[in-house]
Scaffold this motif. Structure first.
Motif, PDB file in Angstrom:
ATOM      1  N   LEU A 297     -58.873  44.235 -39.052  1.00  0.00           N
ATOM      2  CA  LEU A 297     -59.894  44.161 -40.105  1.00  0.00           C
ATOM      3  C   LEU A 297     -59.246  44.242 -41.482  1.00  0.00           C
ATOM      4  O   LEU A 297     -59.600  43.477 -42.392  1.00  0.00           O
ATOM      5  CB  LEU A 297     -60.911  45.285 -39.929  1.00  0.00           C
ATOM      6  CG  LEU A 297     -62.038  45.314 -40.968  1.00  0.00           C
ATOM      7  CD1 LEU A 297     -62.982  44.126 -40.765  1.00  0.00           C
ATOM      8  CD2 LEU A 297     -62.827  46.623 -40.902  1.00  0.00           C
ATOM      9  N   TRP A 298     -58.302  45.167 -41.649  1.00  0.00           N
ATOM     10  CA  TRP A 298     -57.619  45.283 -42.942  1.00  0.00           C
ATOM     11  C   TRP A 298     -56.901  43.982 -43.304  1.00  0.00           C
ATOM     12  O   TRP A 298     -56.918  43.548 -44.453  1.00  0.00           O
ATOM     13  CB  TRP A 298     -56.616  46.442 -42.904  1.00  0.00           C
ATOM     14  CG  TRP A 298     -57.249  47.798 -42.880  1.00  0.00           C
ATOM     15  CD1 TRP A 298     -58.536  48.108 -43.231  1.00  0.00           C
ATOM     16  CD2 TRP A 298     -56.639  49.030 -42.490  1.00  0.00           C
ATOM     17  NE1 TRP A 298     -58.754  49.459 -43.080  1.00  0.00           N
ATOM     18  CE2 TRP A 298     -57.600  50.049 -42.624  1.00  0.00           C
ATOM     19  CE3 TRP A 298     -55.371  49.369 -42.024  1.00  0.00           C
ATOM     20  CZ2 TRP A 298     -57.338  51.376 -42.332  1.00  0.00           C
ATOM     21  CZ3 TRP A 298     -55.104  50.696 -41.727  1.00  0.00           C
ATOM     22  CH2 TRP A 298     -56.072  51.693 -41.883  1.00  0.00           C
ATOM     23  N   TYR A 300     -57.753  41.080 -42.357  1.00  0.00           N
ATOM     24  CA  TYR A 300     -58.798  40.098 -42.671  1.00  0.00           C
ATOM     25  C   TYR A 300     -59.302  40.292 -44.101  1.00  0.00           C
ATOM     26  O   TYR A 300     -59.535  39.317 -44.826  1.00  0.00           O
ATOM     27  CB  TYR A 300     -59.946  40.244 -41.673  1.00  0.00           C
ATOM     28  CG  TYR A 300     -61.176  39.429 -41.996  1.00  0.00           C
ATOM     29  CD1 TYR A 300     -61.222  38.065 -41.719  1.00  0.00           C
ATOM     30  CD2 TYR A 300     -62.301  40.034 -42.559  1.00  0.00           C
ATOM     31  CE1 TYR A 300     -62.359  37.318 -42.014  1.00  0.00           C
ATOM     32  CE2 TYR A 300     -63.442  39.309 -42.852  1.00  0.00           C
ATOM     33  CZ  TYR A 300     -63.462  37.944 -42.579  1.00  0.00           C
ATOM     34  OH  TYR A 300     -64.588  37.218 -42.877  1.00  0.00           O
ATOM     35  N   LYS A 301     -59.471  41.549 -44.522  1.00  0.00           N
ATOM     36  CA  LYS A 301     -59.971  41.829 -45.880  1.00  0.00           C
ATOM     37  C   LYS A 301     -58.899  41.569 -46.935  1.00  0.00           C
ATOM     38  O   LYS A 301     -59.209  41.100 -48.038  1.00  0.00           O
ATOM     39  CB  LYS A 301     -60.431  43.289 -45.971  1.00  0.00           C
ATOM     40  CG  LYS A 301     -61.516  43.697 -44.989  1.00  0.00           C
ATOM     41  CD  LYS A 301     -62.859  43.123 -45.353  1.00  0.00           C
ATOM     42  CE  LYS A 301     -63.941  43.614 -44.396  1.00  0.00           C
ATOM     43  NZ  LYS A 301     -65.267  43.045 -44.701  1.00  0.00           N
ATOM     44  N   HIS A 359     -67.726  46.889 -42.661  1.00  0.00           N
ATOM     45  CA  HIS A 359     -68.143  45.523 -42.309  1.00  0.00           C
ATOM     46  C   HIS A 359     -68.586  44.729 -43.546  1.00  0.00           C
ATOM     47  O   HIS A 359     -68.175  43.581 -43.732  1.00  0.00           O
ATOM     48  CB  HIS A 359     -69.280  45.561 -41.288  1.00  0.00           C
ATOM     49  CG  HIS A 359     -70.025  44.272 -41.165  1.00  0.00           C
ATOM     50  ND1 HIS A 359     -69.499  43.158 -40.550  1.00  0.00           N
ATOM     51  CD2 HIS A 359     -71.269  43.911 -41.606  1.00  0.00           C
ATOM     52  CE1 HIS A 359     -70.370  42.170 -40.597  1.00  0.00           C
ATOM     53  NE2 HIS A 359     -71.450  42.598 -41.231  1.00  0.00           N
ATOM     54  N   TYR A 360     -69.412  45.350 -44.375  1.00  0.00           N
ATOM     55  CA  TYR A 360     -70.051  44.601 -45.457  1.00  0.00           C
ATOM     56  C   TYR A 360     -69.182  44.455 -46.709  1.00  0.00           C
ATOM     57  O   TYR A 360     -69.346  43.500 -47.464  1.00  0.00           O
ATOM     58  CB  TYR A 360     -71.387  45.253 -45.837  1.00  0.00           C
ATOM     59  CG  TYR A 360     -72.480  44.995 -44.829  1.00  0.00           C
ATOM     60  CD1 TYR A 360     -73.019  43.713 -44.673  1.00  0.00           C
ATOM     61  CD2 TYR A 360     -72.956  46.013 -44.004  1.00  0.00           C
ATOM     62  CE1 TYR A 360     -74.010  43.466 -43.740  1.00  0.00           C
ATOM     63  CE2 TYR A 360     -73.954  45.776 -43.070  1.00  0.00           C
ATOM     64  CZ  TYR A 360     -74.479  44.499 -42.942  1.00  0.00           C
ATOM     65  OH  TYR A 360     -75.458  44.254 -42.010  1.00  0.00           O
ATOM     66  N   THR A 361     -68.263  45.375 -46.940  1.00  0.00           N
ATOM     67  CA  THR A 361     -67.480  45.302 -48.170  1.00  0.00           C
ATOM     68  C   THR A 361     -66.447  44.181 -48.132  1.00  0.00           C
ATOM     69  O   THR A 361     -65.966  43.799 -47.065  1.00  0.00           O
ATOM     70  CB  THR A 361     -66.773  46.645 -48.444  1.00  0.00           C
ATOM     71  OG1 THR A 361     -66.146  46.587 -49.730  1.00  0.00           O
ATOM     72  CG2 THR A 361     -65.692  46.907 -47.387  1.00  0.00           C
ATOM     73  N   THR A 362     -66.138  43.669 -49.320  1.00  0.00           N
ATOM     74  CA  THR A 362     -65.044  42.692 -49.447  1.00  0.00           C
ATOM     75  C   THR A 362     -63.840  43.313 -50.154  1.00  0.00           C
ATOM     76  O   THR A 362     -62.809  42.654 -50.311  1.00  0.00           O
ATOM     77  CB  THR A 362     -65.517  41.455 -50.255  1.00  0.00           C
ATOM     78  OG1 THR A 362     -66.014  41.887 -51.532  1.00  0.00           O
ATOM     79  CG2 THR A 362     -66.628  40.724 -49.503  1.00  0.00           C
ATOM     80  N   CYS A 367     -62.923  49.546 -47.956  1.00  0.00           N
ATOM     81  CA  CYS A 367     -62.688  49.526 -46.509  1.00  0.00           C
ATOM     82  C   CYS A 367     -61.793  50.693 -46.085  1.00  0.00           C
ATOM     83  O   CYS A 367     -62.054  51.356 -45.082  1.00  0.00           O
ATOM     84  CB  CYS A 367     -62.044  48.196 -46.114  1.00  0.00           C
ATOM     85  SG  CYS A 367     -62.040  47.853 -44.350  1.00  0.00           S
ATOM     86  N   SER A 431     -64.824  40.648 -38.189  1.00  0.00           N
ATOM     87  CA  SER A 431     -65.820  41.189 -39.120  1.00  0.00           C
ATOM     88  C   SER A 431     -67.118  41.541 -38.396  1.00  0.00           C
ATOM     89  O   SER A 431     -67.747  42.567 -38.688  1.00  0.00           O
ATOM     90  CB  SER A 431     -66.094  40.171 -40.234  1.00  0.00           C
ATOM     91  OG  SER A 431     -66.562  38.949 -39.681  1.00  0.00           O
TER      92      SER A 431
END
Length: 491
Positions: A297-298, A300-301, A359-362, A367, A431
């Motif tokens: 996830l990290w 991905y962000k 999930h929702y933060t960009t 995160c 995500s």
């Protein structure tokens, strides 16, 4: 070594020191916070989809398959050989990480890492077979502190080497290989135990001592557990109270399994222990799932190939924050019988909120913050759960319940992995996975919120009935005095 054996009072020091050194070096792995950037970078060149759907799930599957056989074998061969096996598995894992290539090789890496985690039981159980009961708390505290300090040191060191020295992720793995190799060498110097909890237990006329720290959280007696867990433990073959006429199988393995089934039936017949164990299993499954995929996830962000990442610093802060929260639990005076499940519900809501935030933060920093909240909250709650389950259990029964709870957690995690992650299931993108995990913890929160509401409501009804009965008793105290009667009654 003979000098330690000559003095019984200090005989616990040598194995404790060696085990602490093993725990420190086996946990001091600076490459772990940067595993995803290493595997997806030029060294291995694997895609995020390959890692998420084909590589990382293998750890869950292998851990599940290996856990029960290793749990049984660990006690049967008396811990030390399994600790040595863990050291060899560590070395194999990092040799393959350094010099292996391709998806299939990384799947083998995950298998051996599953062996590493399955054999952890030997590290935590070994100390109870080589030290006397009065030293359990000191010895186990030292061992757990060694791994905590090592993980924090490794995370900080990794971040400093990456951010300030621009060290390649490859060399972080070299440092990890050197560290786990040192751990393997120390494992060879551990003394071989002469007894174990189950298969090689020594006859005793006294009930075994409770696990260390069992009374830290709650000083009140746990009424629901007393008849279940304070009986004489009979795994050595000596019948306990009320068991003189019970059949005694000649085969020691069969006798151990029969005793395990009896103990599990008795322990889980306690509703209180059952629900705490239920939360433990479901939450641990979710926690392990998040830990397994958080670096994906990290990445991905904030892609590691084009961004400055702080995975090591975040892991260090999260571990330290969780340790502080867990330590603080010992000083909180709460009626866990009444409010324990409410605490589980509230902090499960916090966990769900943190996962939804991730999930929702960009923003990668938001995160990171969500992860800090999530890990700290879980470590706080799992400490409470462990103490509440262990408070009136013998060491043997606690080990058994711990093993079964962990196995159930792995079964749940495997089901989640097959459905959500695996390419044979839904194969959701990373995500969306965290949206599922947030919903998962929200369901846990809802279940325990309903349970806690029912418990609190029942307690209030009992208080009202008691007040009413006290005020209507002709020979009882004056109506303005029932408060003293109620305060003297444990509700």
């Amino acid at each position: 070594m003979s000098c330690f054996q000559a003095s019984p009072r200090h005989s616990w020091i040598y194995p404790t020191v060696i085990l602490c050194l093993f725990g420190f070096f086996s946990t001091m792995r600076p490459s772990e916070p940067f595993l995803m950037p290493y595997l997806s970078g030029p060294d291995k060149n694997l895609t995020s989809a390959e890692l998420t759907k084909e590589v990382f799930p293998v750890w869950t599957y292998s851990y599940l398959v290996l856990l029960l056989p290793v749990f049984i074998l660990t006690d049967y061969i008396r811990y030390k050989p399994v600790i040595i096996l863990q050291g060899l598995s560590f070395i194999t894992t990092w040799l393959l990480l350094l010099f292996g290539q391709g998806v299939r090789t990384m799947q083998v890496v995950e298998f051996f890492y599953g062996m590493v985690t399955a054999t952890e039981v030997a590290y935590y159980a070994y100390i109870y077979s080589v030290v006397s009961p009065e030293h359990y708390q000191k010895a186990s505290g030292c061992c757990r502190s060694a791994t905590l300090v090592a993980y924090t040191v490794a995370s900080v060191l990794a971040q400093l080497l990456v951010s300030l020295a621009s060290l390649s992720y490859f060399y972080l793995n070299v440092i990890s290989l050197a560290s786990v190799s040192m751990a393997f060498l120390f494992s060879l110097f551990l003394p071989m135990p002469q007894k174990s909890m189950f298969f090689h237990a020594k006859p005793s006329k006294e009930a075994p001592p409770k696990p260390p720290g069992g009374d830290v959280v709650s000083e009140e007696p746990q009424k629901d557990l007393k008849p279940v867990c304070q009986e004489l433990y009979t795994i050595s073959g000596n019948p306990g109270i009320g068991q003189q006429s019970s059949p005694k199988p000649e085969n020691v393995v069969l006798r151990v399994f029969v005793q395990w089934l009896r103990d599990l039936k008795e322990c889980y017949s306690s509703k209180r222990l059952f629900y705490w164990s239920l939360w433990w299993a479901f939450s641990t499954a979710g926690f392990n799932q998040v830990l397994n995929y958080i670096q994906v996830l990290w990445d991905y962000k904030a892609p590691s190939q084009s961004s400055t990442i702080y995975n090591g610093a975040v892991e260090a802060v999260a571990t330290f924050g969780g340790a502080v929260a867990a330590f603080a639990v010992g000083y909180v005076k709460v009626n866990w019988d009444l409010l324990g499940e409410l605490a589980l519900a509230v902090f499960s809501v916090v966990n769900a909120g943190a996962l939804f935030l991730m999930h929702y933060t960009t923003n990668i920093w938001v995160c990171y913050a969500g992860y800090l909240i999530f890990k700290t909250s879980y470590m706080l709650l799992i400490t409470i759960a462990v103490f509440q389950i262990a408070v009136n259990l013998s060491v043997e029964r606690y080990a058994l319940v711990f093993g079964i709870n962990t196995f159930i957690a792995l079964v749940i995690q495997t089901i989640v992995t097959v459905i959500v992650v695996d390419q044979g299931g839904l194969g959701l993108p990373i995500s969306i996975q965290f949206l599922v995990y947030g919903s998962y913890f929200a369901v846990i929160a809802g279940i325990f919120l309903m349970r806690s509401t029912s418990i609190i409501y029942s307690a209030e009804c009992q208080k009202k009935v008691l007040r009413s009965a006290t005020s209507q008793t002709p020979d009882g105290p004056h109506p303005e005095e029932p408060r003293n009667v109620i305060m003297g009654t444990k509700l």
